[in-house]
Design an enzyme around this catalytic site. Structure first.
Site, PDB file in Angstrom:
ATOM      1  N   ASP A 164      -1.256   6.204   6.818  1.00  0.00           N
ATOM      2  CA  ASP A 164      -2.307   5.385   6.278  1.00  0.00           C
ATOM      3  C   ASP A 164      -2.399   4.306   7.290  1.00  0.00           C
ATOM      4  OD1 ASP A 164      -4.027   3.421   5.270  1.00  0.00           O
ATOM      5  OD2 ASP A 164      -2.671   3.288   3.506  1.00  0.00           O
ATOM      6  N   LYS A 179     -11.994  -2.009   7.109  1.00  0.00           N
ATOM      7  CA  LYS A 179     -11.323  -3.043   7.735  1.00  0.00           C
ATOM      8  C   LYS A 179     -11.414  -2.997   9.260  1.00  0.00           C
ATOM      9  CE  LYS A 179      -8.384  -3.405   3.965  1.00  0.00           C
ATOM     10  NZ  LYS A 179      -7.902  -2.244   3.008  1.00  0.00           N
ATOM     11  N   TRP A 200       0.785  -1.222   0.140  1.00  0.00           N
ATOM     12  CA  TRP A 200      -0.227   0.035   0.042  1.00  0.00           C
ATOM     13  C   TRP A 200       0.939   1.327   0.127  1.00  0.00           C
ATOM     14  CZ3 TRP A 200      -4.351  -0.484  -1.986  1.00  0.00           C
ATOM     15  CH2 TRP A 200      -5.186  -1.568  -1.788  1.00  0.00           C
TER      16      TRP A 200
HETATM   17  C1  PLP Z   1      -7.302  -1.723   2.007  1.00  0.00           C
HETATM   18  C2  PLP Z   1      -6.040  -0.604   2.183  1.00  0.00           C
HETATM   19  C3  PLP Z   1      -6.012   0.574   1.387  1.00  0.00           C
HETATM   20  C4  PLP Z   1      -6.973   0.533   0.238  1.00  0.00           C
HETATM   21  O1  PLP Z   1      -8.306   1.095   0.692  1.00  0.00           O
HETATM   22  P1  PLP Z   1      -9.339   1.423  -0.195  1.00  0.00           P
HETATM   23  O2  PLP Z   1     -10.239   1.790   0.832  1.00  0.00           O
HETATM   24  O3  PLP Z   1     -10.203   0.101  -0.897  1.00  0.00           O
HETATM   25  O4  PLP Z   1      -9.034   2.360  -1.315  1.00  0.00           O
HETATM   26  C5  PLP Z   1      -5.187   1.289   1.434  1.00  0.00           C
HETATM   27  N1  PLP Z   1      -4.192   1.167   2.368  1.00  0.00           N
HETATM   28  C6  PLP Z   1      -4.235   0.059   3.320  1.00  0.00           C
HETATM   29  C7  PLP Z   1      -3.135  -0.121   4.600  1.00  0.00           C
HETATM   30  C8  PLP Z   1      -5.265  -0.835   3.249  1.00  0.00           C
HETATM   31  O5  PLP Z   1      -5.308  -1.752   4.119  1.00  0.00           O
END
Ligand code: PLP
Length: 347
Positions: A158, A182, A88
């Protein structure tokens, strides 16, 4: 999603709190929905212990849109530092490069995304507009077990896959973003926690919905928000509070992950953890078996026992057990029991 949250949502599906209509049927400008939104925001504020100079924004486009919004709003003609410890983070820096100058100050790509740097390994550029990192790399299963401290440089994180999984020292962060799906709620809402002074450096002229100030000045409602998603976030924060808050969740998450890593370590090398020990994620436990054929058999037999979703991300293969806040300890116990049986018959 925690089961009690889904049950409560079912109870309130047709009529929320005597309103005689579903959240999905309410005007987002109604007082009823306003209180739904404020409750979700207050829940996040309380759990994270946010000081008054931090704002909670609900945005769109997932964490992926934040890969663009962060540089659009915060680069302001300067240069940003990025730390890459997984798939990511790799996507985030690729996107940032489209908007300006970016400096990758640390990357574990060459060694296969198995570790995270120790705090003292991070040397930030004195003139960096911000430092970006990903606190838990969901696909690779590596996690920072500390809050990065980069002094006066704004830290942008993030935290999509470990937000609300443990207490954090929020003042070490200038901006935290997370796709809700998540650990906070359903897909379709993105949570952005931002320190107010960052809003002042945003360049004028950005598209309306890509400017953080738009959300800050409209109570996250520049247009119709994901009302149902925001409602569920409020229920999840209620549930987390009932569980004892983030310190209690952290304890439970540590125990769940420990069971799985112990099963890996006790398997005489049949299961091989992907991450280095110090960087093992408490949310996403990634490991390999001796062959891809065995990995396939592992997943198929697990599914037969009612355990699905164990295939690693298509980009890396292997096995990944995602054990977010809502995942029960009993589920982890069933999996470790299956892992022992499978190793005994196939090892
Ligand atoms: C799942 C995830 C993303 C992407 O998320 P979306 O909401 O589908 O754009 C980005 N960063 C991390 C750490 C993730 O787990």
């Amino acid at each position: 999603m925690p089961e009690p949250v889904l049950e409560r949502a079912r109870e309130e599906l047709l009529s929320l709190g005597g309103a005689g209509m579903s959240v999905m049927e309410m005007s987002h400008r109604s007082p009823e929905f306003e209180s739904v939104l404020h409750k979700a925001e207050a829940g996040i504020r309380e759990l994270l212990g946010l000081p008054a100079n931090y704002r909670v924004l609900f945005t769109y486009g997932g964490a992926t849109m934040q890969f663009s919004m962060v540089p659009m709003n915060l680069l302001a003609g300067g240069r940003a530092d990025y730390i890459t410890t997984g798939a990511w983070g790799d996507k985030a820096i690729a996107e940032a490069r489209r908007f300006g100058r970016v400096n990758e100050i640390f990357s574990t790509k060459g060694s296969g995304f198995r570790s995270v740097p120790a705090g003292e390994e991070i040397v930030v550029s004195a003139d960096a507009a911000y430092v970006h990192y990903c606190s838990n790399e969901t696909i690779d299963g590596v996690e920072f077990h500390y809050d990065l401290d980069v002094g006066g440089i704004p830290a942008v994180c993030d935290a999509s896959s470990n937000i609300l999984s443990r207490p954090i020292d929020v003042e070490k962060y200038a901006l935290i973003y997370a796709g809700a799906q998540k650990n906070i709620g359903p897909s379709g809402v993105t949570v952005v926690v931002v320190r107010e002074d960052l809003l002042e450096r945003i360049p004028d002229g950005l598209p309306l919905l890509l400017d953080y100030r738009t959300y800050a000045s409209t109570d996250s409602m520049p247009n119709t928000p994901n009302t149902w998603g925001i409602y569920l976030i409020g229920l999840v924060t209620d549930w987390l509070r009932e569980q004892g808050g983030l310190a209690a969740m952290a304890e439970r998450n540590r125990e769940k992950a420990k069971l799985l890593y112990e099963a890996i370590d006790a398997s005489d090398g049949f299961y091989r953890g992907h991450a280095e020990r110090a960087a093992r994620s408490l949310m996403n436990v990634t490991f390999r078996l001796p062959s891809e054929e065995l990995e396939e058999r592992f997943c198929t037999e697990a599914e037969r026992r009612g355990m699905s979703g164990l295939r690693g991300h298509r980009s890396v293969g292997g096995i990944r057990a995602s054990i977010y806040n809502a995942f029960p300890r009993e589920g982890v116990e069933s999996l470790t029991e299956f892992m022992r049986d499978f190793a005994a018959t196939n090892g």
